[in-house]
Design a protein around this motif. Sequence first.
Motif, PDB file in Angstrom:
ATOM      1  N   PRO A  45       0.826  -1.212   0.000  1.00 37.20           N
ATOM      2  CA  PRO A  45       0.000   0.000   0.000  1.00 37.20           C
ATOM      3  C   PRO A  45       0.858   1.259   0.000  1.00 37.20           C
ATOM      4  N   THR A  46       0.445   2.262  -0.780  1.00 40.06           N
ATOM      5  CA  THR A  46       1.190   3.521  -0.855  1.00 40.06           C
ATOM      6  C   THR A  46       0.435   4.680  -0.218  1.00 40.06           C
ATOM      7  N   GLY A  47      -0.845   4.473   0.097  1.00 43.28           N
ATOM      8  CA  GLY A  47      -1.642   5.552   0.673  1.00 43.28           C
ATOM      9  C   GLY A  47      -1.720   5.456   2.189  1.00 43.28           C
ATOM     10  N   ASP A  48      -2.552   6.311   2.759  1.00 43.65           N
ATOM     11  CA  ASP A  48      -2.749   6.350   4.208  1.00 43.65           C
ATOM     12  C   ASP A  48      -4.228   6.169   4.536  1.00 43.65           C
ATOM     13  N   ALA A  49      -4.485   5.974   5.808  1.00 47.80           N
ATOM     14  CA  ALA A  49      -5.864   5.826   6.285  1.00 47.80           C
ATOM     15  C   ALA A  49      -6.100   6.796   7.431  1.00 47.80           C
ATOM     16  N   SER A  50      -7.366   7.070   7.656  1.00 44.10           N
ATOM     17  CA  SER A  50      -7.767   7.914   8.784  1.00 44.10           C
ATOM     18  C   SER A  50      -8.902   7.217   9.509  1.00 44.10           C
ATOM     19  N   ILE A  51      -8.711   6.991  10.811  1.00 43.33           N
ATOM     20  CA  ILE A  51      -9.730   6.330  11.623  1.00 43.33           C
ATOM     21  C   ILE A  51     -10.100   7.261  12.763  1.00 43.33           C
ATOM     22  N   ALA A  52     -11.304   7.803  12.681  1.00 42.60           N
ATOM     23  CA  ALA A  52     -11.796   8.717  13.723  1.00 42.60           C
ATOM     24  C   ALA A  52     -10.781   9.817  14.016  1.00 42.60           C
ATOM     25  N   GLY A  53     -10.195  10.381  12.949  1.00 37.29           N
ATOM     26  CA  GLY A  53      -9.263  11.479  13.097  1.00 37.29           C
ATOM     27  C   GLY A  53      -7.833  11.077  13.372  1.00 37.29           C
ATOM     28  N   GLN A  54      -7.564   9.777  13.528  1.00 39.78           N
ATOM     29  CA  GLN A  54      -6.217   9.312  13.817  1.00 39.78           C
ATOM     30  C   GLN A  54      -5.595   8.723  12.550  1.00 39.78           C
ATOM     31  N   GLU A  55      -4.366   9.121  12.237  1.00 39.88           N
ATOM     32  CA  GLU A  55      -3.690   8.624  11.054  1.00 39.88           C
ATOM     33  C   GLU A  55      -3.316   7.156  11.229  1.00 39.88           C
ATOM     34  N   ALA A  56      -3.418   6.420  10.103  1.00 38.14           N
ATOM     35  CA  ALA A  56      -3.086   4.997  10.110  1.00 38.14           C
ATOM     36  C   ALA A  56      -2.485   4.620   8.767  1.00 38.14           C
ATOM     37  N   GLU A  57      -1.869   3.462   8.730  1.00 43.55           N
ATOM     38  CA  GLU A  57      -1.320   2.937   7.482  1.00 43.55           C
ATOM     39  C   GLU A  57      -1.452   1.424   7.468  1.00 43.55           C
ATOM     40  N   LEU A  58      -1.328   0.841   6.273  1.00 40.46           N
ATOM     41  CA  LEU A  58      -1.387  -0.602   6.109  1.00 40.46           C
ATOM     42  C   LEU A  58      -0.028  -1.113   5.676  1.00 40.46           C
ATOM     43  N   ASP A  59       0.345  -2.302   6.164  1.00 41.53           N
ATOM     44  CA  ASP A  59       1.575  -2.919   5.695  1.00 41.53           C
ATOM     45  C   ASP A  59       1.274  -3.855   4.534  1.00 41.53           C
ATOM     46  N   GLY A  60       2.324  -4.350   3.878  1.00 41.38           N
ATOM     47  CA  GLY A  60       2.147  -5.175   2.697  1.00 41.38           C
ATOM     48  C   GLY A  60       2.313  -6.654   2.975  1.00 41.38           C
ATOM     49  N   GLU A  61       1.900  -7.461   1.995  1.00 38.85           N
ATOM     50  CA  GLU A  61       2.035  -8.916   2.079  1.00 38.85           C
ATOM     51  C   GLU A  61       1.966  -9.511   0.691  1.00 38.85           C
TER      52      GLU A  61
END
Length: 212
Positions: A45-61
């Motif tokens: 993944p190259t993008g980011d995520a936002s969960i209830a205002g908190q930044e997050a990211e996904l790792d790869g597999e």
Amino acid sequence: MKRHTPLNIALLGAIALAPAVASAQDGDARSDRFAVVGGYALSEPTGDASIAGQEAELDGEGAPTLSASYYINDNFAVEAWGAADKFGHRVLTADGKVASVDSQPYALSGQYHFGSGAQTVRPFVGLGYYENNYDGETAQAGGPLEGQRVGVETASGAMATVGVDVELSPRWFARADARYLHGDSDLKLDGETVGEMDESPVVLGVGLGARF
């Protein structure tokens, strides 16, 4: 139907240009029209995520992949591609792992293969439409989302491909490719949208194929 417009444009463009390319080809054109490729790919993944205002990211597999192509002529092909199994991802925030989710993309695209069928090395490019299905969403035990039902909506959008085929024999070839899947998804907790995930993965793959 509207969401398939990018794919339709790519395929219609390929079909419209096919006669011009075919007329310019010589005796090196191949007669076999179908190809299948089995391989293995790493989704990063190259993008980011936002969960209830908190930044997050996904790792790869990594996961196995399959594709099937029909060659309109020696240069243009239509490919159906997808993951044969699921890519697993950890959802990470500053607090560490908060959830996990599985993804399984599949796509349809038009491709242009450079050169002639007599060449040992043939690079190619492609453009198409993909969907990425998510399931197995699970909140991390002991994490901030524990006890809540996590959901990720299906992502869809454009897919760009670059790759190269190396002929091993008249039937068999090796392939290496890179695919960029652009799209985002809504993140939900207990059925309510609380953020967005822009996974937009780069999928790097290698495989072994056969033409017939």
